[in-house]
Design a protein around this motif. Structure first.
Motif, PDB file in Angstrom:
ATOM      1  N   LEU A  22      32.902  29.338  57.684  1.00  0.00           N
ATOM      2  CA  LEU A  22      34.102  30.152  57.470  1.00  0.00           C
ATOM      3  C   LEU A  22      34.629  29.794  56.091  1.00  0.00           C
ATOM      4  O   LEU A  22      35.034  28.651  55.860  1.00  0.00           O
ATOM      5  CB  LEU A  22      35.160  29.870  58.535  1.00  0.00           C
ATOM      6  N   THR A  23      34.591  30.757  55.182  1.00  0.00           N
ATOM      7  CA  THR A  23      35.041  30.518  53.811  1.00  0.00           C
ATOM      8  C   THR A  23      36.260  31.380  53.532  1.00  0.00           C
ATOM      9  O   THR A  23      36.223  32.601  53.720  1.00  0.00           O
ATOM     10  CB  THR A  23      33.923  30.836  52.802  1.00  0.00           C
ATOM     11  N   THR A  24      37.320  30.726  53.066  1.00  0.00           N
ATOM     12  CA  THR A  24      38.541  31.441  52.709  1.00  0.00           C
ATOM     13  C   THR A  24      38.900  31.161  51.252  1.00  0.00           C
ATOM     14  O   THR A  24      38.627  30.076  50.733  1.00  0.00           O
ATOM     15  CB  THR A  24      39.736  31.034  53.592  1.00  0.00           C
ATOM     16  N   VAL A  25      39.502  32.152  50.628  1.00  0.00           N
ATOM     17  CA  VAL A  25      40.103  31.916  49.318  1.00  0.00           C
ATOM     18  C   VAL A  25      41.558  31.547  49.555  1.00  0.00           C
ATOM     19  O   VAL A  25      42.188  32.008  50.514  1.00  0.00           O
ATOM     20  CB  VAL A  25      39.975  33.128  48.366  1.00  0.00           C
ATOM     21  N   ILE A  26      42.058  30.692  48.695  1.00  0.00           N
ATOM     22  CA  ILE A  26      43.462  30.293  48.736  1.00  0.00           C
ATOM     23  C   ILE A  26      44.212  31.216  47.793  1.00  0.00           C
ATOM     24  O   ILE A  26      43.886  31.296  46.599  1.00  0.00           O
ATOM     25  CB  ILE A  26      43.627  28.827  48.297  1.00  0.00           C
ATOM     26  N   LEU A  27      45.189  31.928  48.324  1.00  0.00           N
ATOM     27  CA  LEU A  27      46.014  32.816  47.512  1.00  0.00           C
ATOM     28  C   LEU A  27      47.341  32.126  47.231  1.00  0.00           C
ATOM     29  O   LEU A  27      48.063  31.735  48.154  1.00  0.00           O
ATOM     30  CB  LEU A  27      46.264  34.139  48.238  1.00  0.00           C
ATOM     31  N   TYR A  28      47.629  31.959  45.957  1.00  0.00           N
ATOM     32  CA  TYR A  28      48.884  31.356  45.515  1.00  0.00           C
ATOM     33  C   TYR A  28      49.589  32.397  44.653  1.00  0.00           C
ATOM     34  O   TYR A  28      49.062  32.790  43.611  1.00  0.00           O
ATOM     35  CB  TYR A  28      48.601  30.076  44.726  1.00  0.00           C
ATOM     36  N   ASP A  29      50.720  32.879  45.108  1.00  0.00           N
ATOM     37  CA  ASP A  29      51.413  33.992  44.450  1.00  0.00           C
ATOM     38  C   ASP A  29      50.450  35.160  44.189  1.00  0.00           C
ATOM     39  O   ASP A  29      50.419  35.737  43.104  1.00  0.00           O
ATOM     40  CB  ASP A  29      52.079  33.528  43.151  1.00  0.00           C
ATOM     41  N   HIS A  30      49.649  35.465  45.184  1.00  0.00           N
ATOM     42  CA  HIS A  30      48.707  36.600  45.197  1.00  0.00           C
ATOM     43  C   HIS A  30      47.515  36.435  44.251  1.00  0.00           C
ATOM     44  O   HIS A  30      46.741  37.367  44.076  1.00  0.00           O
ATOM     45  CB  HIS A  30      49.424  37.922  44.929  1.00  0.00           C
ATOM     46  N   GLU A  31      47.368  35.273  43.652  1.00  0.00           N
ATOM     47  CA  GLU A  31      46.221  34.989  42.798  1.00  0.00           C
ATOM     48  C   GLU A  31      45.282  34.030  43.515  1.00  0.00           C
ATOM     49  O   GLU A  31      45.746  33.161  44.268  1.00  0.00           O
ATOM     50  CB  GLU A  31      46.662  34.359  41.466  1.00  0.00           C
ATOM     51  N   ILE A  32      43.983  34.153  43.280  1.00  0.00           N
ATOM     52  CA  ILE A  32      43.039  33.213  43.878  1.00  0.00           C
ATOM     53  C   ILE A  32      43.168  31.875  43.153  1.00  0.00           C
ATOM     54  O   ILE A  32      42.975  31.800  41.937  1.00  0.00           O
ATOM     55  CB  ILE A  32      41.595  33.739  43.811  1.00  0.00           C
ATOM     56  N   ALA A  33      43.517  30.848  43.911  1.00  0.00           N
ATOM     57  CA  ALA A  33      43.726  29.510  43.354  1.00  0.00           C
ATOM     58  C   ALA A  33      42.546  28.591  43.627  1.00  0.00           C
ATOM     59  O   ALA A  33      42.371  27.584  42.944  1.00  0.00           O
ATOM     60  CB  ALA A  33      45.000  28.896  43.942  1.00  0.00           C
ATOM     61  N   GLY A  34      41.749  28.907  44.648  1.00  0.00           N
ATOM     62  CA  GLY A  34      40.624  28.059  45.012  1.00  0.00           C
ATOM     63  C   GLY A  34      40.014  28.512  46.320  1.00  0.00           C
ATOM     64  O   GLY A  34      40.240  29.646  46.768  1.00  0.00           O
ATOM     65  N   VAL A  35      39.286  27.595  46.940  1.00  0.00           N
ATOM     66  CA  VAL A  35      38.556  27.884  48.176  1.00  0.00           C
ATOM     67  C   VAL A  35      38.727  26.714  49.128  1.00  0.00           C
ATOM     68  O   VAL A  35      38.745  25.552  48.717  1.00  0.00           O
ATOM     69  CB  VAL A  35      37.052  28.102  47.878  1.00  0.00           C
TER      70      VAL A  35
END
Length: 180
Positions: free
Chosen positions: A67-80
């Motif tokens: 299960l891979t998720t992207v981390i959204l920080y203020d709607h921007e991809i910040a990491g995984v």
């Protein structure tokens, strides 16, 4: 599509093909920062490499192996943050994570990892989550320690990182010990 809001401005989203360019650009901007602990960075040289990662991640999700998720920080991809190996028979998973350089030091990762661990224990009904980090990767180890993972040992020569082997510290968390 799976999106989990952790708090206003911070969320996890199941990775998808539309993330390819933004994810590649984040990796490219953070290349020197990430290269120190992530061997795959040097093999990610074009958006097609990131597309292949997204494709493999989605196949792993469909096959219930990861299960891979992207981390959204203020709607921007910040990491995984991801479970890159789910062992259903033994009800355990290994978690991995990284942030782009511009997002490090903001307290994002412990929250993102905690949210994925909640998902593991309360939705997937797993019993154990492991984190493995290079011995000298203080940032990664700090995440495990902030979340009260138990340091269980060291695996010598666990990973080839560019031009040398690094030892990994193994941390474990059991569902019975998970207290927030």
């Amino acid at each position: 599509m799976f999106i989990h809001e952790i708090e206003p401005g911070l969320a996890l989203k199941l990775i998808d093909y539309q993330d390819t360019d933004r994810l590649y650009n984040l990796i490219h901007r953070s290349r020197t920062f990430l290269r120190r602990w992530l061997a795959w960075v040097d093999h990610t040289t074009k958006p097609a490499d990131t597309y292949s990662f997204v494709d493999a991640s989605l196949k792993g999700y469909v096959e219930r192996k990861s299960l891979t998720t992207v981390i959204l920080y203020d709607h921007e991809i910040a990491g995984v943050v991801s479970f890159h190996a789910i062992d259903w028979q033994n009800k355990k998973a290994e978690i991995g994570y990284w942030l782009g350089e511009d997002y490090a030091g903001k307290g994002i990762m412990p929250k993102a990892v905690s949210a994925l661990i909640d998902y593991a224990f309360f939705e997937l009904l797993l019993n154990r989550v492991e984190i493995r980090a290079a011995v000298f990767n203080k940032s990664s180890r700090r995440v495990a320690e902030k979340l009260n993972f138990v340091e269980e040992g060291t695996i010598r020569g666990a990973e080839w990182l560019g031009d040398h082997f690094v030892d990994h510290v193994v941390y474990g968390m059991l569902v019975r010990d998970w207290v927030k």
